[in-house]
Design an enzyme around this catalytic site. Structure first.
Site, PDB file in Angstrom:
ATOM      1  N   LYS A  13       0.740  -0.779  -0.061  1.00 53.32           N
ATOM      2  CA  LYS A  13       0.204  -0.225   0.460  1.00 53.32           C
ATOM      3  C   LYS A  13       1.159   1.027  -0.029  1.00 53.32           C
ATOM      4  O   LYS A  13       0.447   1.774  -0.737  1.00 53.32           O
ATOM      5  CB  LYS A  13      -1.442   0.158   1.340  1.00 53.32           C
ATOM      6  CG  LYS A  13      -1.732  -0.610   1.273  1.00 53.32           C
ATOM      7  CD  LYS A  13      -3.047  -1.093   2.463  1.00 53.32           C
ATOM      8  CE  LYS A  13      -2.145  -0.848   3.408  1.00 53.32           C
ATOM      9  NZ  LYS A  13      -1.375  -2.158   4.065  1.00 53.32           N
ATOM     10  N   ARG A  88      -9.415   1.331   9.543  1.00 49.26           N
ATOM     11  CA  ARG A  88      -8.935  -0.577   9.500  1.00 49.26           C
ATOM     12  C   ARG A  88      -9.826  -1.082  10.336  1.00 49.26           C
ATOM     13  O   ARG A  88      -9.588  -2.205  10.853  1.00 49.26           O
ATOM     14  CB  ARG A  88      -7.535  -0.201  10.376  1.00 49.26           C
ATOM     15  CG  ARG A  88      -6.941  -0.590   9.433  1.00 49.26           C
ATOM     16  CD  ARG A  88      -4.925  -0.339  10.801  1.00 49.26           C
ATOM     17  NE  ARG A  88      -4.000  -0.762  10.528  1.00 49.26           N
ATOM     18  CZ  ARG A  88      -2.813  -0.410  10.036  1.00 49.26           C
ATOM     19  NH1 ARG A  88      -2.690   0.656   9.287  1.00 49.26           N
ATOM     20  NH2 ARG A  88      -1.389  -0.840   9.859  1.00 49.26           N
ATOM     21  N   ARG A 127      11.306  -6.023   4.626  1.00 47.40           N
ATOM     22  CA  ARG A 127      11.139  -4.679   5.098  1.00 47.40           C
ATOM     23  C   ARG A 127      12.043  -4.266   6.891  1.00 47.40           C
ATOM     24  O   ARG A 127      12.897  -3.552   6.505  1.00 47.40           O
ATOM     25  CB  ARG A 127      10.410  -4.323   5.010  1.00 47.40           C
ATOM     26  CG  ARG A 127       9.958  -2.995   5.199  1.00 47.40           C
ATOM     27  CD  ARG A 127       8.362  -2.448   5.227  1.00 47.40           C
ATOM     28  NE  ARG A 127       7.650  -2.485   5.830  1.00 47.40           N
ATOM     29  CZ  ARG A 127       6.008  -2.914   6.202  1.00 47.40           C
ATOM     30  NH1 ARG A 127       5.250  -2.828   4.888  1.00 47.40           N
ATOM     31  NH2 ARG A 127       4.959  -3.345   6.822  1.00 47.40           N
ATOM     32  N   ARG A 133      11.633  -1.140  11.873  1.00 50.89           N
ATOM     33  CA  ARG A 133      10.397  -0.971  12.580  1.00 50.89           C
ATOM     34  C   ARG A 133      10.549  -1.762  13.791  1.00 50.89           C
ATOM     35  O   ARG A 133      10.351  -3.520  12.913  1.00 50.89           O
ATOM     36  CB  ARG A 133       9.376  -0.968  11.487  1.00 50.89           C
ATOM     37  CG  ARG A 133       8.713   0.195  10.522  1.00 50.89           C
ATOM     38  CD  ARG A 133       7.654   0.346   9.962  1.00 50.89           C
ATOM     39  NE  ARG A 133       6.190  -0.548  10.326  1.00 50.89           N
ATOM     40  CZ  ARG A 133       5.580  -0.015   9.784  1.00 50.89           C
ATOM     41  NH1 ARG A 133       5.057   0.205   8.278  1.00 50.89           N
ATOM     42  NH2 ARG A 133       4.268  -0.494  10.273  1.00 50.89           N
ATOM     43  N   ARG A 144      -0.058  -8.649  13.274  1.00 50.64           N
ATOM     44  CA  ARG A 144      -0.964  -7.634  12.357  1.00 50.64           C
ATOM     45  C   ARG A 144      -1.879  -8.134  11.197  1.00 50.64           C
ATOM     46  O   ARG A 144      -2.870  -7.893  11.090  1.00 50.64           O
ATOM     47  CB  ARG A 144       0.363  -6.972  12.189  1.00 50.64           C
ATOM     48  CG  ARG A 144       0.672  -6.029  13.098  1.00 50.64           C
ATOM     49  CD  ARG A 144       2.170  -5.467  12.829  1.00 50.64           C
ATOM     50  NE  ARG A 144       1.847  -4.532  11.896  1.00 50.64           N
ATOM     51  CZ  ARG A 144       2.973  -3.868  10.407  1.00 50.64           C
ATOM     52  NH1 ARG A 144       3.492  -4.754  10.867  1.00 50.64           N
ATOM     53  NH2 ARG A 144       2.555  -3.359  10.089  1.00 50.64           N
TER      54      ARG A 144
HETATM   55  P1  AMP Z   1       0.962   0.696   8.726  1.00 49.25           P
HETATM   56  O1  AMP Z   1       2.216   1.671   9.112  1.00 49.25           O
HETATM   57  O2  AMP Z   1      -0.603   1.105   8.478  1.00 49.25           O
HETATM   58  O3  AMP Z   1       0.711  -0.606   9.039  1.00 49.25           O
HETATM   59  O4  AMP Z   1       0.322   1.018  10.388  1.00 49.25           O
HETATM   60  C1  AMP Z   1       1.130   1.060  12.118  1.00 49.25           C
HETATM   61  C2  AMP Z   1       0.940   0.419  13.005  1.00 49.25           C
HETATM   62  O5  AMP Z   1      -0.007   1.963  13.220  1.00 49.25           O
HETATM   63  C3  AMP Z   1      -0.232  -0.571  12.943  1.00 49.25           C
HETATM   64  O6  AMP Z   1       0.007  -1.727  13.777  1.00 49.25           O
HETATM   65  C4  AMP Z   1      -1.224  -0.037  13.468  1.00 49.25           C
HETATM   66  O7  AMP Z   1      -0.869  -0.189  15.694  1.00 49.25           O
HETATM   67  C5  AMP Z   1      -0.981   1.207  13.968  1.00 49.25           C
HETATM   68  N1  AMP Z   1      -2.129   1.987  12.981  1.00 49.25           N
HETATM   69  C6  AMP Z   1      -1.837   2.880  11.529  1.00 49.25           C
HETATM   70  N2  AMP Z   1      -2.789   2.754  10.504  1.00 49.25           N
HETATM   71  C7  AMP Z   1      -4.393   2.932  12.130  1.00 49.25           C
HETATM   72  C8  AMP Z   1      -5.847   2.871  12.162  1.00 49.25           C
HETATM   73  N3  AMP Z   1      -6.167   2.944  10.932  1.00 49.25           N
HETATM   74  N4  AMP Z   1      -5.943   2.096  13.806  1.00 49.25           N
HETATM   75  C9  AMP Z   1      -5.992   1.409  14.509  1.00 49.25           C
HETATM   76  N5  AMP Z   1      -4.471   2.045  14.271  1.00 49.25           N
HETATM   77  C10 AMP Z   1      -3.162   2.240  13.981  1.00 49.25           C
END
Ligand code: AMP
Length: 187
Positions: A13, A88, A127, A133, A144
């Site tokens: 994404k 999400r 990654r 991360r 996740r």
């Molecule tokens: P991402 O970079 O989108 O994979 O997000 C990394 C982490 O940020 C996720 O595993 C959540 O802990 C938090 N996070 C990001 N976006 C959301 C969201 N829309 N709702 C809840 N937690 C989020």
């Protein structure tokens, strides 16, 4: 152009969002990136979110809904935006519908990027070597993925009912995924 990119962690994404930013001249709104910046800057939001993110859990709907609502009001979002990693949960999708209604705007498409879970685990572990991360470890990535299946995958049906979903095979090479997304939007 107002888009949502929907797909499991590691589906690409973020990569596609960055390419589409260039192609369409609209910003990428990544709640994950915004939260990671908050952590780096040690803001109260970042301090509250860090532990939750490190474990691979979702931060509360209230927090992310607030982030997105504020971000959507910024001037650079007037011509459109690409939501990456939000919504999400069904609760977040309902909140987003309310925000869009209040602002008098509509989504153009929800791009569902499909991906094979085993490949994803491998991709995210790779990654991790570059990204630093803490939530890219094998245990956390599996969690996740589970959360994605349970909380986020139902959004495909939610948006299908609104006639917005376009499905793209996220396992193809990056440029082919981009071409498929552009083709899906143009149809
Ligand atoms: P991402 O970079 O989108 O994979 O997000 C990394 C982490 O940020 C996720 O595993 C959540 O802990 C938090 N996070 C990001 N976006 C959301 C969201 N829309 N709702 C809840 N937690 C989020």
């Amino acid at each position: 152009m107002r888009l949502i990119l929907l797909g499991p962690p590691g589906a690409g994404k973020g990569t596609q969002a960055k390419i589409l930013v260039e192609a369409f001249g609209i910003p990428q709104l990544s709640t994950g990136d915004i939260l990671r910046s908050a952590i780096a800057e040690q803001t109260p939001l970042g301090i509250a979110a860090k532990e939750i993110m490190d474990r691979g859990d979702l931060v509360s709907n209230d927090i992310v809904n607030g982030i997105v609502s504020e971000r959507l009001d910024a001037e650079d979002c007037a011509p459109g935006f690409i939501l990456d990693g939000f919504p999400r949960t069904i609760g977040q999708a309902e909140a987003l519908d309310g925000m869009l209604r209040d602002k008098g705007i509509k989504l153009d498409a929800v791009i569902e990027m499909t991906a094979d879970a085993d490949v994803l685990v491998g991709r995210v572990i790779n990654r991790a070597k570059e990204s630093n991360r803490p939530d890219d470890s094998p245990e956390v990535i599996r969690k996740r993925l589970d959360i994605y299946k349970q909380d986020t995958a139902p959004l495909v049906e939610y948006y299908r009912k609104q006639g917005l979903v376009k499905t793209v095979d996220g396992m193809q090479p990056v440029d082919q995924v981009t071409a498929a997304i552009k083709g899906a939007i143009a149809r």
